[in-house]
Motif scaffolding. Structure first.
Motif, PDB file in Angstrom:
ATOM      1  N   GLY A   1       0.843  -1.199   0.000  1.00 46.59           N
ATOM      2  CA  GLY A   1       0.000   0.000   0.000  1.00 46.59           C
ATOM      3  C   GLY A   1       0.872   1.240   0.000  1.00 46.59           C
ATOM      4  O   GLY A   1       2.075   1.170   0.262  1.00 46.59           O
ATOM      5  N   GLY A   2       0.283   2.380  -0.316  1.00 45.81           N
ATOM      6  CA  GLY A   2       1.083   3.593  -0.405  1.00 45.81           C
ATOM      7  C   GLY A   2       1.980   3.535  -1.625  1.00 45.81           C
ATOM      8  O   GLY A   2       1.532   3.227  -2.730  1.00 45.81           O
ATOM      9  N   TYR A   3       3.282   3.767  -1.445  1.00 45.02           N
ATOM     10  CA  TYR A   3       4.188   3.798  -2.600  1.00 45.02           C
ATOM     11  C   TYR A   3       4.437   2.410  -3.189  1.00 45.02           C
ATOM     12  O   TYR A   3       4.881   2.289  -4.338  1.00 45.02           O
ATOM     13  CB  TYR A   3       5.513   4.462  -2.215  1.00 45.02           C
ATOM     14  CG  TYR A   3       6.408   3.627  -1.344  1.00 45.02           C
ATOM     15  CD1 TYR A   3       7.382   2.800  -1.895  1.00 45.02           C
ATOM     16  CD2 TYR A   3       6.295   3.673   0.037  1.00 45.02           C
ATOM     17  CE1 TYR A   3       8.201   2.037  -1.092  1.00 45.02           C
ATOM     18  CE2 TYR A   3       7.114   2.912   0.850  1.00 45.02           C
ATOM     19  CZ  TYR A   3       8.063   2.103   0.277  1.00 45.02           C
ATOM     20  OH  TYR A   3       8.874   1.340   1.079  1.00 45.02           O
ATOM     21  N   THR A   4       4.173   1.331  -2.425  1.00 48.80           N
ATOM     22  CA  THR A   4       4.389  -0.002  -2.970  1.00 48.80           C
ATOM     23  C   THR A   4       3.193  -0.508  -3.780  1.00 48.80           C
ATOM     24  O   THR A   4       3.342  -1.416  -4.581  1.00 48.80           O
ATOM     25  CB  THR A   4       4.672  -1.026  -1.857  1.00 48.80           C
ATOM     26  OG1 THR A   4       3.595  -1.007  -0.916  1.00 48.80           O
ATOM     27  CG2 THR A   4       5.977  -0.702  -1.145  1.00 48.80           C
ATOM     28  N   MET A   5       2.007   0.042  -3.558  1.00 45.00           N
ATOM     29  CA  MET A   5       0.836  -0.355  -4.342  1.00 45.00           C
ATOM     30  C   MET A   5      -0.108   0.846  -4.415  1.00 45.00           C
ATOM     31  O   MET A   5      -0.871   1.102  -3.485  1.00 45.00           O
ATOM     32  CB  MET A   5       0.138  -1.559  -3.713  1.00 45.00           C
ATOM     33  CG  MET A   5      -1.081  -2.047  -4.496  1.00 45.00           C
ATOM     34  SD  MET A   5      -0.690  -2.685  -6.136  1.00 45.00           S
ATOM     35  CE  MET A   5      -0.042  -4.300  -5.728  1.00 45.00           C
TER      36      MET A   5
ATOM     37  N   ILE B   1      -2.975  -3.302   2.579  1.00 40.15           N
ATOM     38  CA  ILE B   1      -3.125  -4.670   2.095  1.00 40.15           C
ATOM     39  C   ILE B   1      -2.341  -5.602   3.013  1.00 40.15           C
ATOM     40  O   ILE B   1      -1.186  -5.335   3.322  1.00 40.15           O
ATOM     41  CB  ILE B   1      -2.601  -4.816   0.660  1.00 40.15           C
ATOM     42  CG1 ILE B   1      -3.298  -3.816  -0.260  1.00 40.15           C
ATOM     43  CG2 ILE B   1      -2.785  -6.233   0.152  1.00 40.15           C
ATOM     44  CD1 ILE B   1      -2.728  -3.793  -1.659  1.00 40.15           C
ATOM     45  N   GLY B   2      -2.956  -6.668   3.473  1.00 39.49           N
ATOM     46  CA  GLY B   2      -2.224  -7.641   4.287  1.00 39.49           C
ATOM     47  C   GLY B   2      -2.946  -8.000   5.575  1.00 39.49           C
ATOM     48  O   GLY B   2      -4.062  -7.571   5.840  1.00 39.49           O
ATOM     49  N   ALA B   3      -2.252  -8.791   6.396  1.00 36.59           N
ATOM     50  CA  ALA B   3      -2.844  -9.316   7.625  1.00 36.59           C
ATOM     51  C   ALA B   3      -3.139  -8.198   8.624  1.00 36.59           C
ATOM     52  O   ALA B   3      -2.379  -7.237   8.752  1.00 36.59           O
ATOM     53  CB  ALA B   3      -1.898 -10.337   8.253  1.00 36.59           C
TER      54      ALA B   3
ATOM     55  N   ASP C   1      -5.434  -3.212  13.437  1.00 35.78           N
ATOM     56  CA  ASP C   1      -4.047  -2.802  13.200  1.00 35.78           C
ATOM     57  C   ASP C   1      -3.407  -3.698  12.140  1.00 35.78           C
ATOM     58  O   ASP C   1      -3.540  -4.916  12.176  1.00 35.78           O
ATOM     59  CB  ASP C   1      -3.225  -2.900  14.488  1.00 35.78           C
ATOM     60  CG  ASP C   1      -3.558  -1.795  15.468  1.00 35.78           C
ATOM     61  OD1 ASP C   1      -3.847  -0.676  15.015  1.00 35.78           O
ATOM     62  OD2 ASP C   1      -3.516  -2.048  16.694  1.00 35.78           O
ATOM     63  N   ALA C   2      -2.675  -3.070  11.206  1.00 37.20           N
ATOM     64  CA  ALA C   2      -1.943  -3.828  10.195  1.00 37.20           C
ATOM     65  C   ALA C   2      -0.748  -4.522  10.842  1.00 37.20           C
ATOM     66  O   ALA C   2       0.007  -3.902  11.592  1.00 37.20           O
ATOM     67  CB  ALA C   2      -1.477  -2.898   9.087  1.00 37.20           C
TER      68      ALA C   2
ATOM     69  N   TRP D   1       5.139 -13.040   3.517  1.00 34.24           N
ATOM     70  CA  TRP D   1       5.397 -13.186   2.092  1.00 34.24           C
ATOM     71  C   TRP D   1       4.507 -12.214   1.330  1.00 34.24           C
ATOM     72  O   TRP D   1       3.484 -11.751   1.841  1.00 34.24           O
ATOM     73  CB  TRP D   1       5.155 -14.624   1.609  1.00 34.24           C
ATOM     74  CG  TRP D   1       3.738 -15.097   1.764  1.00 34.24           C
ATOM     75  CD1 TRP D   1       3.191 -15.714   2.852  1.00 34.24           C
ATOM     76  CD2 TRP D   1       2.683 -14.977   0.810  1.00 34.24           C
ATOM     77  NE1 TRP D   1       1.860 -15.998   2.635  1.00 34.24           N
ATOM     78  CE2 TRP D   1       1.523 -15.552   1.378  1.00 34.24           C
ATOM     79  CE3 TRP D   1       2.601 -14.450  -0.481  1.00 34.24           C
ATOM     80  CZ2 TRP D   1       0.304 -15.599   0.706  1.00 34.24           C
ATOM     81  CZ3 TRP D   1       1.393 -14.496  -1.153  1.00 34.24           C
ATOM     82  CH2 TRP D   1       0.254 -15.075  -0.554  1.00 34.24           C
ATOM     83  N   MET D   2       4.904 -11.896   0.126  1.00 32.87           N
ATOM     84  CA  MET D   2       4.101 -11.007  -0.711  1.00 32.87           C
ATOM     85  C   MET D   2       4.407 -11.269  -2.186  1.00 32.87           C
ATOM     86  O   MET D   2       5.516 -11.668  -2.556  1.00 32.87           O
ATOM     87  CB  MET D   2       4.348  -9.537  -0.351  1.00 32.87           C
ATOM     88  CG  MET D   2       5.736  -9.027  -0.608  1.00 32.87           C
ATOM     89  SD  MET D   2       5.978  -8.407  -2.295  1.00 32.87           S
ATOM     90  CE  MET D   2       7.737  -8.035  -2.271  1.00 32.87           C
ATOM     91  N   VAL D   3       3.400 -11.038  -3.001  1.00 34.07           N
ATOM     92  CA  VAL D   3       3.531 -11.077  -4.453  1.00 34.07           C
ATOM     93  C   VAL D   3       2.633  -9.980  -5.006  1.00 34.07           C
ATOM     94  O   VAL D   3       1.464  -9.895  -4.623  1.00 34.07           O
ATOM     95  CB  VAL D   3       3.095 -12.439  -5.048  1.00 34.07           C
ATOM     96  CG1 VAL D   3       3.197 -12.397  -6.566  1.00 34.07           C
ATOM     97  CG2 VAL D   3       3.927 -13.572  -4.495  1.00 34.07           C
ATOM     98  N   TYR D   4       3.189  -9.133  -5.836  1.00 38.72           N
ATOM     99  CA  TYR D   4       2.322  -8.152  -6.495  1.00 38.72           C
ATOM    100  C   TYR D   4       2.900  -7.774  -7.847  1.00 38.72           C
ATOM    101  O   TYR D   4       4.101  -7.872  -8.089  1.00 38.72           O
ATOM    102  CB  TYR D   4       2.097  -6.924  -5.620  1.00 38.72           C
ATOM    103  CG  TYR D   4       3.267  -5.985  -5.438  1.00 38.72           C
ATOM    104  CD1 TYR D   4       3.428  -4.857  -6.239  1.00 38.72           C
ATOM    105  CD2 TYR D   4       4.198  -6.201  -4.418  1.00 38.72           C
ATOM    106  CE1 TYR D   4       4.485  -3.994  -6.054  1.00 38.72           C
ATOM    107  CE2 TYR D   4       5.247  -5.330  -4.224  1.00 38.72           C
ATOM    108  CZ  TYR D   4       5.385  -4.222  -5.046  1.00 38.72           C
ATOM    109  OH  TYR D   4       6.436  -3.356  -4.859  1.00 38.72           O
TER     110      TYR D   4
END
Length: 214
Positions: free
Chosen positions: A163-167, A175-177, A184-185, A190-193
């Motif tokens: 999220g932000g500058y990464t997406m 985005i994420g758990a 709270d994030a 792991w990640m794939v985008y």
């Protein structure tokens, strides 16, 4: 780029940063450390980098209603890691790329002293193609994984937050758990985008400004 008269790149980085994650995860972070790095080319396009990083990070100002997982990480931790990255770069320009591709594969191992033990692998792939001399198409994909060892878990500061500058189009850490109670994030192991981008001129080329659709 010619350390000790050889075709070796060498450098030293020193850093200190404070970041506010109150909106995403109800805490602030402070990181202080340094890095030694070197690198060399096998060919004009294929290179390798080596690095050693020593840093201390601290989670502070945790909100009273923050996730219990965040409260468990309050305090200072020391990270000592070594890493390497292989890069294959066929871009025609690093700053204003029009054609070519870029591939990288890197890994880091923490545990040479310090409080943290993990293995991390990251990969990136970018493809550029320009049509009619002005219109550039970019396709990219990033993937990464981090896992603790020796009964150690991966701390918040080392996890992936998308999220932000990464997406683009999502808030930082959007985005994420998450903690299902506090929202709270917590990041992921792991990640794939991937994504696509189309760039075109708007009459400000001499200023390095163009328009992008993504």
């Amino acid at each position: 780029p010619y350390f000790l008269g050889r075709r070796l790149r060498a450098g030293i980085d020193l850093f200190h940063s404070r970041q506010d994650y109150q909106d995403e995860s109800s805490y602030d972070s402070q990181v202080t450390g340094g890095r030694l790095r070197t690198g060399w080319n096998y060919t004009d396009d294929f290179s390798q980098q080596l690095r050693y990083t020593l840093k201390q990070d601290e989670i502070t100002d945790v909100g009273s209603e923050a996730s219990k997982y965040i409260k468990e990480e309050i305090g200072k931790y020391t990270n000592s890691s070594v890493g390497t990255t292989f890069v294959y770069d066929k871009r025609d320009s690093v700053m204003f790329t029009r054609n070519g591709y870029f591939l990288s594969l890197g890994s880091d191992i923490a545990g040479l002293g310090g409080n943290e033990k993990y293995v991390k692998v990251d990969s990136k792939a970018y493809l550029y193609k320009t049509f009619a001399d002005y219109y550039t198409f970019k396709l990219f994909a990033n993937a990464g994984m981090i896992e603790g060892y020796g009964d150690e878990t991966v701390r918040l500061s080392n996890r992936y937050f998308l999220g932000g500058y990464t997406m683009r189009g999502f808030e930082a850490g959007g985005i994420g758990a998450r903690d299902k109670y506090t929202k709270d994030a917590l990041g992921g192991n792991w990640m794939v985008y991937s994504g696509a981008e189309f760039s075109f001129p708007i009459g400000l080329d001499e200023m390095g400004i163009s328009a992008h659709i993504f």
